[in-house]
Design a protein around this motif. Sequence first.
Motif, mmCIF file in Angstrom:
data_model
loop_
_atom_site.group_PDB
_atom_site.id
_atom_site.type_symbol
_atom_site.label_atom_id
_atom_site.label_comp_id
_atom_site.label_asym_id
_atom_site.label_seq_id
_atom_site.Cartn_x
_atom_site.Cartn_y
_atom_site.Cartn_z
ATOM 1 N N ARG A 103 41.784 31.940 49.333
ATOM 2 C CA ARG A 103 42.615 31.790 48.557
ATOM 3 C C ARG A 103 42.568 31.524 46.613
ATOM 4 O O ARG A 103 42.717 31.694 46.175
ATOM 5 C CB ARG A 103 44.226 31.767 49.208
ATOM 6 C CG ARG A 103 44.483 32.508 50.414
ATOM 7 C CD ARG A 103 45.974 32.399 50.883
ATOM 8 N NE ARG A 103 45.660 32.991 51.587
ATOM 9 C CZ ARG A 103 46.462 32.609 52.737
ATOM 10 N NH1 ARG A 103 47.702 31.983 52.413
ATOM 11 N NH2 ARG A 103 47.176 33.388 53.444
ATOM 12 N N VAL A 104 41.560 30.500 46.756
ATOM 13 C CA VAL A 104 41.685 29.769 45.992
ATOM 14 C C VAL A 104 40.431 30.305 44.813
ATOM 15 O O VAL A 104 40.551 30.706 43.591
ATOM 16 C CB VAL A 104 41.218 28.295 45.952
ATOM 17 C CG1 VAL A 104 40.563 27.389 44.231
ATOM 18 C CG2 VAL A 104 42.533 27.276 45.827
ATOM 19 N N ILE A 105 39.307 30.986 45.731
ATOM 20 C CA ILE A 105 38.746 30.793 45.054
ATOM 21 C C ILE A 105 38.995 32.779 44.736
ATOM 22 O O ILE A 105 38.609 33.314 43.291
ATOM 23 C CB ILE A 105 37.288 31.929 46.296
ATOM 24 C CG1 ILE A 105 36.504 30.256 46.370
ATOM 25 C CG2 ILE A 105 36.006 32.449 45.778
ATOM 26 C CD1 ILE A 105 36.155 30.783 47.721
ATOM 27 N N PHE A 106 39.713 33.780 45.457
ATOM 28 C CA PHE A 106 40.588 34.874 45.008
ATOM 29 C C PHE A 106 41.330 34.825 43.822
ATOM 30 O O PHE A 106 41.246 35.257 42.991
ATOM 31 C CB PHE A 106 41.244 35.649 46.138
ATOM 32 C CG PHE A 106 41.660 36.754 45.554
ATOM 33 C CD1 PHE A 106 40.844 37.951 46.080
ATOM 34 C CD2 PHE A 106 42.993 36.929 45.338
ATOM 35 C CE1 PHE A 106 41.742 39.126 45.410
ATOM 36 C CE2 PHE A 106 43.929 37.812 45.313
ATOM 37 C CZ PHE A 106 42.798 38.905 45.281
ATOM 38 N N ALA A 107 42.389 34.274 43.409
ATOM 39 C CA ALA A 107 43.139 33.366 42.514
ATOM 40 C C ALA A 107 42.124 33.120 41.213
ATOM 41 O O ALA A 107 42.306 33.919 40.147
ATOM 42 C CB ALA A 107 43.865 31.874 43.034
ATOM 43 N N ASN A 108 40.660 32.862 41.540
ATOM 44 C CA ASN A 108 39.686 32.068 39.958
ATOM 45 C C ASN A 108 39.279 33.211 39.770
ATOM 46 O O ASN A 108 38.907 34.458 38.212
ATOM 47 C CB ASN A 108 39.091 30.912 40.206
ATOM 48 C CG ASN A 108 39.367 30.008 40.014
ATOM 49 O OD1 ASN A 108 40.524 29.970 39.599
ATOM 50 N ND2 ASN A 108 39.338 28.936 40.598
ATOM 51 N N VAL A 109 38.756 34.360 40.677
ATOM 52 C CA VAL A 109 38.389 35.945 40.890
ATOM 53 C C VAL A 109 39.236 36.376 39.266
ATOM 54 O O VAL A 109 39.534 36.803 38.681
ATOM 55 C CB VAL A 109 37.565 36.274 41.455
ATOM 56 C CG1 VAL A 109 37.113 37.753 41.029
ATOM 57 C CG2 VAL A 109 36.217 35.442 41.933
ATOM 58 N N ALA A 110 40.722 36.833 40.070
ATOM 59 C CA ALA A 110 41.325 37.180 39.408
ATOM 60 C C ALA A 110 41.830 37.010 38.117
ATOM 61 O O ALA A 110 42.108 37.532 37.340
ATOM 62 C CB ALA A 110 42.876 37.265 39.909
ATOM 63 N N LYS A 111 41.981 36.073 37.843
ATOM 64 C CA LYS A 111 41.778 35.269 36.222
ATOM 65 C C LYS A 111 41.179 35.780 35.719
ATOM 66 O O LYS A 111 41.488 35.815 34.803
ATOM 67 C CB LYS A 111 41.729 33.654 36.367
ATOM 68 C CG LYS A 111 42.909 33.256 36.901
ATOM 69 C CD LYS A 111 42.534 31.418 36.730
ATOM 70 C CE LYS A 111 43.824 30.679 37.630
ATOM 71 N NZ LYS A 111 43.145 28.877 37.365
ATOM 72 N N TYR A 112 39.612 35.956 35.782
ATOM 73 C CA TYR A 112 38.641 36.721 35.086
ATOM 74 C C TYR A 112 39.286 38.003 34.303
ATOM 75 O O TYR A 112 38.839 38.061 33.529
ATOM 76 C CB TYR A 112 37.527 36.319 35.608
ATOM 77 C CG TYR A 112 36.027 36.953 34.720
ATOM 78 C CD1 TYR A 112 35.922 36.337 33.617
ATOM 79 C CD2 TYR A 112 36.282 38.207 34.632
ATOM 80 C CE1 TYR A 112 34.685 37.329 32.554
ATOM 81 C CE2 TYR A 112 35.209 39.013 32.985
ATOM 82 C CZ TYR A 112 34.808 38.380 32.683
ATOM 83 O OH TYR A 112 33.422 38.156 31.863
ATOM 84 N N VAL A 113 39.306 38.838 35.771
ATOM 85 C CA VAL A 113 40.037 40.066 34.981
ATOM 86 C C VAL A 113 40.826 40.260 34.812
ATOM 87 O O VAL A 113 41.084 41.289 33.933
ATOM 88 C CB VAL A 113 39.859 41.124 37.037
ATOM 89 C CG1 VAL A 113 40.201 42.119 36.725
ATOM 90 C CG2 VAL A 113 38.964 40.368 38.333
ATOM 91 N N ARG A 114 42.177 39.467 34.497
ATOM 92 C CA ARG A 114 43.357 39.484 33.870
ATOM 93 C C ARG A 114 42.609 39.379 32.347
ATOM 94 O O ARG A 114 43.453 39.896 31.606
ATOM 95 C CB ARG A 114 44.570 38.461 34.501
ATOM 96 C CG ARG A 114 44.948 39.297 36.138
ATOM 97 C CD ARG A 114 46.163 38.736 36.165
ATOM 98 N NE ARG A 114 46.585 36.748 35.824
ATOM 99 C CZ ARG A 114 46.295 36.255 36.614
ATOM 100 N NH1 ARG A 114 46.300 36.662 38.414
ATOM 101 N NH2 ARG A 114 45.566 34.867 37.245
ATOM 102 N N TYR A 115 42.120 38.326 32.170
ATOM 103 C CA TYR A 115 41.982 37.901 30.842
ATOM 104 C C TYR A 115 41.012 39.282 30.442
ATOM 105 O O TYR A 115 41.201 39.432 29.531
ATOM 106 C CB TYR A 115 40.942 36.942 30.812
ATOM 107 C CG TYR A 115 40.481 36.588 30.086
ATOM 108 C CD1 TYR A 115 41.113 36.249 28.581
ATOM 109 C CD2 TYR A 115 38.878 36.821 29.696
ATOM 110 C CE1 TYR A 115 40.189 35.733 27.404
ATOM 111 C CE2 TYR A 115 37.974 36.339 28.615
ATOM 112 C CZ TYR A 115 38.666 36.274 27.104
ATOM 113 O OH TYR A 115 37.683 36.399 26.191
ATOM 114 N N SER A 116 39.821 38.938 31.509
ATOM 115 C CA SER A 116 38.821 40.057 30.558
ATOM 116 C C SER A 116 38.981 41.542 30.182
ATOM 117 O O SER A 116 39.355 41.702 29.358
ATOM 118 C CB SER A 116 38.044 40.613 31.757
ATOM 119 O OG SER A 116 37.684 40.853 32.621
ATOM 120 N N LEU A 117 40.398 41.993 30.749
ATOM 121 C CA LEU A 117 41.053 43.329 30.354
ATOM 122 C C LEU A 117 42.333 43.154 29.683
ATOM 123 O O LEU A 117 41.875 44.677 28.612
ATOM 124 C CB LEU A 117 41.562 44.303 32.517
ATOM 125 C CG LEU A 117 40.241 44.852 33.007
ATOM 126 C CD1 LEU A 117 40.777 44.970 34.444
ATOM 127 C CD2 LEU A 117 39.116 45.449 32.762
#
Length: 850
Positions: free
Chosen positions: A644-658
Amino acid sequence: MVRAYQIYASKSAAETLKVLETNALGLSEAEAKSRRLKFGGNVVRAKETTAFDLVRRQFSSPLTLMLIAAALVAFFLKETVDTLVISVILLINVGLSFFQEYRSETALRHLKSLVSRTATVRRGGQAAVRPQAELVPGDIVLLSAGDIVPADIRLIKVDGLAADESALTGESAPVWKDAAVSAGAPSGPAAAAPIALAGTTIASGRGEGVVIATGENTEFGQTVKLALETTKVGAFEESVRHFSVFLMKVVGVALILVFAGNLLIEGTTARAAEFLLFSLALAISVVPEALPAVVTLTFSRGALHLARKKVIVRRLSAIEDLGHVEILCTDKTGTITENKLRLTDVFAREQSEAGRLAALSVAPEQEVRVVSSFDAAIREMAARELGITELKRHIIAHRPFDPARRRQTLVLQDESGRGRRTLLIVKGAPEQVLPFCAAEAGSILTAERRQEILQAFRNFGRGGKRVLALAYRPVAEKENYNDSDESEMIFAGLLAFEDPLKSTAREAIRRAEELKVRVKILTGDGPEVASAVAVAAGVVRDSGEVMSGEELVKLTPEEFSAAAERFDVFARVTPEQKYRLIEVLERRYAVGFLGEGINDAPALRLAHVALAVDGAADAAKDAADVILLDHSLDVIVDGIREGRVIFANVAKYVRYSLSGNLGNMFSIAGISFLLPFLPMLPIQLLLVNLLTDIPLMAIAADRVDGREVAGPRRLHLRDLANYALLMGLVSTFFDFIFFGLFRSAKPALLQTMWFVESVLQELAVIFSMRTPFLFFRSAPPARSLALFALLAAAFTLGLPLTRVGQEIFHFARPSGSAVALVLLLVAMSFVVTELVKSWYRRGRGQAVFK
């Protein structure tokens, strides 16, 4: 071409041993080492990714191709400085991507080295466990149910041996094997009765044979390389890749419109090349080109972190699946209890005789890879209480414990007791053994005595003890024994074993509840034992909250589904019932299943996340996504949290980049129509992209708020697109405010201040988008992330003041008031972004973060 199995199937066992210059005692260690040098290791090598492959991959990515195109356009315009700057940025981007992917590949190679299969061989007459990679032609291999055959083997001896060859031939039914000579060369693998082929699974029985082919020379090795080189990609990872491609297409269309619109407004083609370079630079700054690399790097970093906790993922995408687990199905033995049994009680009329028979019933060491915890406890008792350290017996036949029969059968010559006699000894679940018994200690086994035995069994169970029944009968020696021989048995006694609760079990259950993971116990033990352990561990509160396999059989499909969801403890369940339970639960939940035996393989393949311990049957490990080097519930819970930590960090990049990139594109593209000059030069745009991407290298190591791992989360990309559009418009709004304040400034100053405002605003967006909660109420960012962001901000503010910034990047020296105004705008933008994020999260935005 004639295959090895075709040659040796038509030779007798003796001929095969002679040709391979070996014998039934096996090779010596020295000879095995010599042959390994001659024949090589027993491995099938897939093509490895080299550093050159990674470099070549960088130069085939869309980002790199666009940078090359931008450099060529600049060169065509005779902008020598711009060409050099773009080339340097190109090399930096390639270097950063190469570094990320190289680290990921190194991590994958390390993970593969942590899990290796073993085989039981006979070396110099002694059974020994060796890595499969060390097998050589001529080795004598011992096979038993659950083993995956390590090489092509000519069978010498078999005892009820059947192999599942579906992985090789597609034949779904197990194929019975024998050691007889085939009449001529078999036409195909399915017709090779005396051959056990590499990659197939021993479904039942046992046997031994001599290795005739290893590695790529095996039948399986001819086709397995393709499978080894194929990587299974998780659903989230695949959707991210598709979304990246889709976004690139959308951005491409938008920028073509920007390019064409600027040409139409200018009314001339004189600046076509300049507009093309600007459009390329804008595309590069918008596309989330690092997203696939960030996903891979974050997953590989997480996989190494899990490996340090003795959790090995066999594919990186399994980490995302692990984080989504809502229900974890597991046996209690070894995960909740210590699996270090101690024989505490013997319920029998003749206790010493029962103890002696129990010692005789221990499975022969040469036929098992790992001594069962029951047998280890019996041996310890026999040595301590009876002084038995050496068994005087001769094994005639052995039928290992079978989860379906729930008992083990051993036929032997007893040379340690009342003269030399042949005995058939059965050891297993009392419910399975007692019905076959007719006598006890020279007396008829009456109904009243049966009730006494069952009551003792229940009493032991209520105390959390595991119980085996022991029975025997004298038999005549013969070639084969079957179930019909297990009748009119003499009841010897009940053996009660204590398996203490792990010290970490209650805490692991509590942590699982915090993560909203429901633990369900699926065990072959009786209801009394299962419920006692479940209550002690905190899985259930009442000992009556247990469902037995016998009760499950009587349920309708609808009642079965309701029971699967309602109960958390299932006792005396068969492998088929485990499969049905997981099948039903998966209709509504993401299910993880921990299995060990060959019969668990179907359920493991069905589960969303399949887990197996390192000592599990080969078939179970082969079906698993995750291998546990430490048999503990605690490490599974750690793995779920890490996922879940890994998923949360990937989600951060997705939110930021978009969010950040879309806002940048909207404002620069829109304002380009309102100005007689470019709002930002191409090399300035490319520098914005580089400076804002550098901090994202640390996103994989960022801290995650505890609330983000409190439950399974999924990133809904459609809802995310709407969210990113809204947050991008917030950024665009402040960009237009900036334009209103600086619209009368000279081109160089406006471009400079917009460069500063763009970088600082996107850096601020990173700290807002890194958490779905308000910034000041979330976990602090990782030091590396904060440090990289501060360095990027300092570089952004300092570069326009330098000669390099002014001559190469065409910046103008800003005034202190202009910088202060930009800093105020960035601060206001951050506050408004936080407020909009909070408002959106309370409404439809929940879908973005769950």
